[in-house]
Design a protein around this motif. Structure first.
Motif, short mmCIF file in Angstrom:
data_model
loop_
_atom_site.label_atom_id
_atom_site.label_comp_id
_atom_site.label_asym_id
_atom_site.label_seq_id
_atom_site.Cartn_x
_atom_site.Cartn_y
_atom_site.Cartn_z
N ARG A 1 -10.87 -3.25 -16.35
CA ARG A 1 -11.78 -2.42 -15.56
C ARG A 1 -13.19 -2.54 -16.14
NH1 ARG A 1 -8.05 2.27 -15.91
NH2 ARG A 1 -6.46 1.82 -14.37
N GLN A 2 -14.17 -2.51 -15.25
CA GLN A 2 -15.56 -2.60 -15.68
C GLN A 2 -15.93 -1.39 -16.52
OE1 GLN A 2 -18.28 -3.42 -12.49
NE2 GLN A 2 -20.07 -3.13 -13.76
N LEU A 3 -16.60 -1.65 -17.62
CA LEU A 3 -17.06 -0.59 -18.52
C LEU A 3 -18.48 -0.23 -18.12
CD1 LEU A 3 -15.67 -2.18 -21.80
CD2 LEU A 3 -14.71 -0.24 -20.56
N SER A 4 -18.59 0.49 -17.02
CA SER A 4 -19.90 0.72 -16.41
C SER A 4 -20.67 1.90 -16.97
CB SER A 4 -19.73 0.89 -14.89
OG SER A 4 -18.86 1.98 -14.63
N GLN A 5 -20.03 2.81 -17.66
CA GLN A 5 -20.72 3.98 -18.17
C GLN A 5 -21.28 3.77 -19.57
OE1 GLN A 5 -21.27 6.54 -16.12
NE2 GLN A 5 -20.16 5.32 -14.62
N GLY A 6 -21.09 2.59 -20.13
CA GLY A 6 -21.61 2.31 -21.47
C GLY A 6 -20.76 2.91 -22.57
N VAL A 7 -19.62 3.51 -22.21
CA VAL A 7 -18.74 4.11 -23.21
C VAL A 7 -17.54 3.19 -23.39
CG1 VAL A 7 -17.31 6.10 -23.80
CG2 VAL A 7 -19.48 6.43 -22.58
N PHE A 8 -17.38 2.70 -24.61
CA PHE A 8 -16.24 1.83 -24.90
C PHE A 8 -15.95 1.91 -26.39
CE2 PHE A 8 -19.90 -0.73 -25.86
CZ PHE A 8 -19.51 -1.55 -26.90
N LYS A 9 -14.80 1.40 -26.76
CA LYS A 9 -14.43 1.32 -28.17
C LYS A 9 -14.17 -0.14 -28.48
CE LYS A 9 -12.70 5.99 -28.46
NZ LYS A 9 -11.67 6.88 -28.99
N GLU A 10 -14.62 -0.57 -29.64
CA GLU A 10 -14.50 -1.96 -30.03
C GLU A 10 -13.37 -2.13 -31.04
OE1 GLU A 10 -17.23 -5.47 -32.05
OE2 GLU A 10 -18.15 -3.58 -31.48
N ARG A 11 -12.60 -3.19 -30.86
CA ARG A 11 -11.53 -3.52 -31.80
C ARG A 11 -11.46 -5.04 -31.88
NH1 ARG A 11 -7.38 -0.13 -34.29
NH2 ARG A 11 -5.84 -1.57 -35.07
N GLU A 12 -11.62 -5.59 -33.06
CA GLU A 12 -11.57 -7.04 -33.27
C GLU A 12 -12.51 -7.78 -32.32
OE1 GLU A 12 -7.48 -8.32 -33.27
OE2 GLU A 12 -6.94 -6.87 -34.83
N GLU A 13 -13.73 -7.27 -32.20
CA GLU A 13 -14.79 -7.86 -31.39
C GLU A 13 -14.48 -7.88 -29.90
OE1 GLU A 13 -16.32 -11.52 -33.00
OE2 GLU A 13 -16.12 -10.79 -35.06
N LYS A 14 -13.59 -7.00 -29.44
CA LYS A 14 -13.27 -6.88 -28.02
C LYS A 14 -13.53 -5.45 -27.57
CE LYS A 14 -9.71 -10.41 -28.12
NZ LYS A 14 -8.28 -10.68 -27.97
N PRO A 15 -14.06 -5.28 -26.35
CA PRO A 15 -14.31 -3.93 -25.85
C PRO A 15 -13.08 -3.37 -25.13
CG PRO A 15 -15.23 -5.51 -24.32
CD PRO A 15 -14.64 -6.30 -25.46
N TYR A 16 -12.85 -2.08 -25.32
CA TYR A 16 -11.74 -1.39 -24.64
C TYR A 16 -12.26 -0.09 -24.07
CZ TYR A 16 -8.58 -4.53 -27.15
OH TYR A 16 -7.93 -5.64 -27.62
N CYS A 17 -11.73 0.30 -22.91
CA CYS A 17 -12.02 1.65 -22.43
C CYS A 17 -11.30 2.61 -23.37
CB CYS A 17 -11.57 1.82 -20.98
SG CYS A 17 -9.79 1.71 -20.67
N ALA A 18 -11.74 3.85 -23.39
CA ALA A 18 -11.17 4.83 -24.33
C ALA A 18 -9.67 4.99 -24.10
CB ALA A 18 -11.89 6.16 -24.19
N SER A 19 -9.25 5.01 -22.85
CA SER A 19 -7.84 5.21 -22.52
C SER A 19 -6.97 4.08 -23.09
CB SER A 19 -7.68 5.31 -21.00
OG SER A 19 -6.33 5.42 -20.66
N CYS A 20 -7.35 2.84 -22.83
CA CYS A 20 -6.56 1.71 -23.34
C CYS A 20 -6.60 1.63 -24.86
CB CYS A 20 -7.05 0.40 -22.73
SG CYS A 20 -6.61 0.21 -20.97
N HIS A 21 -7.75 1.89 -25.43
CA HIS A 21 -7.87 1.86 -26.88
C HIS A 21 -6.92 2.86 -27.51
CE1 HIS A 21 -9.52 2.90 -30.83
NE2 HIS A 21 -9.85 1.62 -30.89
N ASP A 22 -6.88 4.07 -26.98
CA ASP A 22 -6.01 5.10 -27.55
C ASP A 22 -4.54 4.75 -27.36
OD1 ASP A 22 -8.35 6.34 -28.23
OD2 ASP A 22 -8.19 7.96 -26.74
N LYS A 23 -4.17 4.19 -26.21
CA LYS A 23 -2.79 3.80 -25.95
C LYS A 23 -2.34 2.68 -26.89
CE LYS A 23 -2.96 4.62 -21.04
NZ LYS A 23 -2.97 3.96 -19.74
N LEU A 24 -3.23 1.72 -27.12
CA LEU A 24 -2.87 0.54 -27.89
C LEU A 24 -2.97 0.71 -29.40
CD1 LEU A 24 -4.74 -2.07 -25.68
CD2 LEU A 24 -2.25 -1.84 -25.88
N PHE A 25 -3.92 1.53 -29.86
CA PHE A 25 -4.23 1.52 -31.29
C PHE A 25 -4.09 2.87 -31.99
CE2 PHE A 25 -6.91 -1.80 -29.24
CZ PHE A 25 -6.24 -2.89 -29.74
N ILE A 26 -3.84 3.92 -31.25
CA ILE A 26 -3.72 5.23 -31.92
C ILE A 26 -2.30 5.75 -31.77
CG2 ILE A 26 -4.50 7.62 -31.90
CD1 ILE A 26 -7.27 6.62 -31.26
#
Length: 102
Positions: free
Chosen positions: A77-102
């Motif tokens: 999904r497009q990260l249009s609001q400028g809010v994202f989390k970075e992991r290993e030089e890749k951008p993730y939306c907050a939802s996917c980042h939390d599902k995958l890494f927390i």
């Protein structure tokens, strides 16, 4: 050749040595470049599709992106609001980042 005359097949991009068959080229520091290599040297290639950015862009993670190519590395999904989390030089939306890494 930028300030001179040469055969069309001899007038080439400084980086890739491809002739400017359509007669279109860009100049940087007195050297002729194709659009791809001009933008590469200027740092204006999209970090998503690797094509030149000529309009709006998103700057993030030390790179530039076409807005439509700055997407979550997981859900795409497009990260249009400028809010994202970075992991290993890749951008993730907050939802996917939390599902995958927390």
């Amino acid at each position: 050749a930028v300030n001179g005359t040469c055969h069309p097949d001899c007038f080439v991009c400084t980086d890739c040595l491809t002739p400017f068959r359509d007669g279109c080229f860009m100049e940087l520091e007195g050297r002729p470049l194709c659009s791809l290599h001009f933008h590469s040297r200027q740092g204006t290639l999209c970090g998503g599709c690797q094509t030149p950015i000529t309009g709006r862009c998103v700057s993030a993670m030390g790179r530039r992106f076409h807005p439509e190519h700055f997407v979550c590395a997981f859900c795409l999904r497009q990260l249009s609001q400028g809010v994202f989390k970075e992991r290993e030089e890749k951008p993730y939306c907050a939802s996917c980042h939390d599902k995958l890494f927390i």
